[in-house]
Enzyme design. Structure first.
Site, short mmCIF file in Angstrom:
data_model
loop_
_atom_site.label_atom_id
_atom_site.label_comp_id
_atom_site.label_asym_id
_atom_site.label_seq_id
_atom_site.Cartn_x
_atom_site.Cartn_y
_atom_site.Cartn_z
N ILE A 136 0.84 -1.20 0.00
CA ILE A 136 0.00 0.00 0.00
C ILE A 136 0.88 1.26 0.00
O ILE A 136 0.60 2.23 -0.71
CB ILE A 136 -0.98 -0.04 1.19
CG1 ILE A 136 -1.88 -1.29 1.06
CG2 ILE A 136 -1.82 1.22 1.25
CD1 ILE A 136 -2.78 -1.55 2.24
N GLY B 57 9.00 -5.13 2.76
CA GLY B 57 9.07 -4.31 1.54
C GLY B 57 10.22 -4.79 0.67
O GLY B 57 11.05 -5.60 1.10
N ASP C 194 14.70 0.88 10.93
CA ASP C 194 13.66 0.13 11.64
C ASP C 194 13.03 1.02 12.70
O ASP C 194 13.75 1.62 13.52
CB ASP C 194 14.31 -1.10 12.29
CG ASP C 194 13.27 -2.13 12.68
OD1 ASP C 194 12.25 -1.73 13.29
OD2 ASP C 194 13.47 -3.30 12.35
N TYR D 262 -3.62 -8.26 15.92
CA TYR D 262 -3.37 -7.28 14.86
C TYR D 262 -4.31 -6.08 15.00
O TYR D 262 -3.86 -4.92 15.06
CB TYR D 262 -3.53 -7.94 13.48
CG TYR D 262 -3.63 -6.94 12.36
CD1 TYR D 262 -2.57 -6.09 12.07
CD2 TYR D 262 -4.81 -6.81 11.61
CE1 TYR D 262 -2.68 -5.14 11.06
CE2 TYR D 262 -4.92 -5.87 10.61
CZ TYR D 262 -3.85 -5.03 10.33
OH TYR D 262 -3.97 -4.09 9.34
N ASP E 227 -12.58 -15.52 10.52
CA ASP E 227 -13.18 -14.77 9.40
C ASP E 227 -14.65 -14.46 9.69
O ASP E 227 -15.48 -15.36 9.73
CB ASP E 227 -13.15 -15.61 8.11
CG ASP E 227 -11.82 -15.54 7.39
OD1 ASP E 227 -11.04 -14.61 7.66
OD2 ASP E 227 -11.57 -16.41 6.54
#
Ligand code: UDP
Length: 332
Positions: free
Chosen positions: A11, A35, A59, A149, A293
Site C-alpha cells: 500500500i 518491503g 527500523d 493485529y 473470518d
C-alpha cells in the site's frame, strides 16, 4: 517533504506514486523486511513531475534510526504504513505485533514531537471493529478487535488521541477494508511471501507451479455461503491518503474514516470475476472455514465522502485486471 514509513510495501508504494503525482517530495523509511528494494528502485526511477524520492533503510523499533530521518530531512507530515498485518500470525505471536506496531509507532510519534512535526495519516483497519454488530459499518460502530493485529491498530489510534491532547499532534486514521489491485501502469503491486489474500491467491493459481486455489468456508449465512468483503482499489485508497493529508494541511482536526466502497462481494463472486478477467477456468479446492473470518464486512464510506471529498472510482474488475497484470510480471 513527506515521510512515508513502509513505502517499499504494497500500500505504501502506491501511496508514494499518488504523493508524487500530487506534487510532493517523498522520503521512504522502510526496513525492507517485508518491503522490496526493487520497489524502492522503481519509485526512485519514476521522475514524476521532477519530484524527489529519497530512501532511508531503518527500523522503527530503533529510535535512533527514525530520529536520523528527521535530522536529515525537513519533514512536513508523515504517512505511516510500516507494520505487520497478518491476522493469523498475530494470533500466534502477539508480542511481535505489539513490539513492532505499537512500540514502533511510539518511536515515530516521539520523533515527530521532538521535531515539531504535527501531522500524521495512519493506516488503520476495519479489523479494529471486530465482529460486526451491524453492517455496513460506519465509524460509530464499536471498536472491539478480535485479534492482536486489530488490537495493535486500535491501541495506536488511542495513543494518537493522547498525542493530540498532549502535544497537538493531529492524526487522520484511515480504516481500510479489503485492499485490492495494483498500479494501473503496472509499476508496483502486491508482493507478499507467503501470500494470504484472496485475489492474488486466485490469480497465482492460474500460473504454472501455482498452488490450487483454496476456498475457505462455503457454509456462511450469506448470499452464496461464502464470506462477503468490501474490496477497495489500492489506487483509490492511495488518493484518500493524499486527501487526508490535504485535510490536515488545511487545519483539519484529528479524525478517522472508513475506506471502502459500500459494496460487498462474496468469495464466489470475486472468483468468477477472476475467471472472466483471466479467461481461464480456475480449479477450486473447497476447504473448511478459516479461523477468525467474520461472514460479512462492508464499509459505510459516507463520512470520507462528505469530509474528505473522496469518491472511489475503480470497480472490482479494474482491481482484478490490474492485479492480474502485476501477477504476470511477478511470475516472469
Ligand atoms: N480466502 C479464501 N482463500 C484464500 C484467501 C482468502 O477463500 O486463499 C477468503 C477468506 O477466507 C475471506 C476472504 O477470502 O473470506 C478475504 O480474505 P483475505 O485474506 O483476502 O482478506 P481479509 O478479509 O482476511 O482481510
Amino acid at each position: 517533504m513527506i515521510l512515508v514509513t513502509g513505502g517499499a510495501g504494497y500500500i505504501g508504494s502506491h501511496n508514494v506514486i499518488a504523493l508524487l503525482d500530487a506534487g510532493y517530495d517523498v522520503v521512504i523509511f522502510d526496513n525492507l523486511e517485508l518491503g522490496h528494494i526493487e520497489t524502492v528502485q522503481t519509485l526512485k526511477s519514476l521522475d514524476l513531475k521532477g519530484k524527489v524520492v529519497d530512501f532511508i533503510q531503518g527500523d522503527l523499533k530503533n529510535f535512533e534510526d527514525i530520529k536520523d530521518v528527521f535530522s536529515k530531512h525537513e519533514i512536513k507530515a508523515v504517512i505511516h504504513f510500516a507494520a505487520y498485518s497478518q491476522v493469523a500470525e498475530s494470533m500466534k505471536n502477539p508480542q511481535k505485533y505489539y513490539e513492532n506496531n505499537v512500540e514502533g509507532t511510539l518511536n515515530l510519534l516521539n520523533a515527530m514531537v521532538e521535531n515539531s512535526v504535527k501531522r500524521i495519516v495512519f493506516s488503520s483497519t476495519a479489523a479494529t471493529y471486530g465482529e460486526p454488530v451491524y453492517t455496513p459499518i460506519d465509524e460509530n460502530h464499536p471498536q472491539n478487535p478480535i485479534n492482536p493485529y486489530g488490537e495493535t491498530k486500535l491501541k495506536i489510534e488511542k495513543i494518537m488521541d493522547e498525542f493530540d491532547e498532549k502535544y497537538g499532534l493531529k492524526s487522520v486514521r484511515l480504516r481500510y477494508f479489503n485492499v485490492a489491485g495494483a498500479d494501473s501502469l503496472n509499476r508496483v503491486g502486491e508482493w507478499h511471501d507467503p501470500e494470504t489474500h484472496l485475489i492474488p491467491n486466485i490469480l497465482k493459481s492460474t500460473f504454472g507451479g501455482g498452488k490450487t486455489f483454496q476456498m475457505f468456508g462455503t457454509d456462511y449465512k450469506t448470499i452464496d455461503g461464502t464470506c462477503v468483503r468490501d474490496y477497495i482499489n489500492v489506487e483509490d485508497l492511495a488518493n484518500a491518503h493524499v486527501k487526508a493529508l490535504n485535510y490536515l494541511e488545511n487545519g483539519g482536526k484529528t479524525n478517522f474514516f472508513n475506506l471502502g466502497t459500500n459494496t460487498g462481494n462474496s468469495v464466489k463472486e470475486v472468483f468468477s470475476v477472476c475467471e472472466k478477467v483471466t479467461g481461464k477456468k480456475i480449479p477450486v479446492d473447497i476447504q473448511p472455514r478459516r479461523e477468525g473470518d467474520p461472514a460479512i464486512l462492508v464499509a459505510d464510506n459516507t463520512k470520507a465522502k462528505n469530509i474528505l471529498g473522496w469518491i472511489p472510482q475503480k470497480t472490482l474488475e479494474d482491481s482484478i485486471l490490474s492485479a492480474y497484470n502485476w501477477e504476470k510480471k511477478l511470475s516472469k
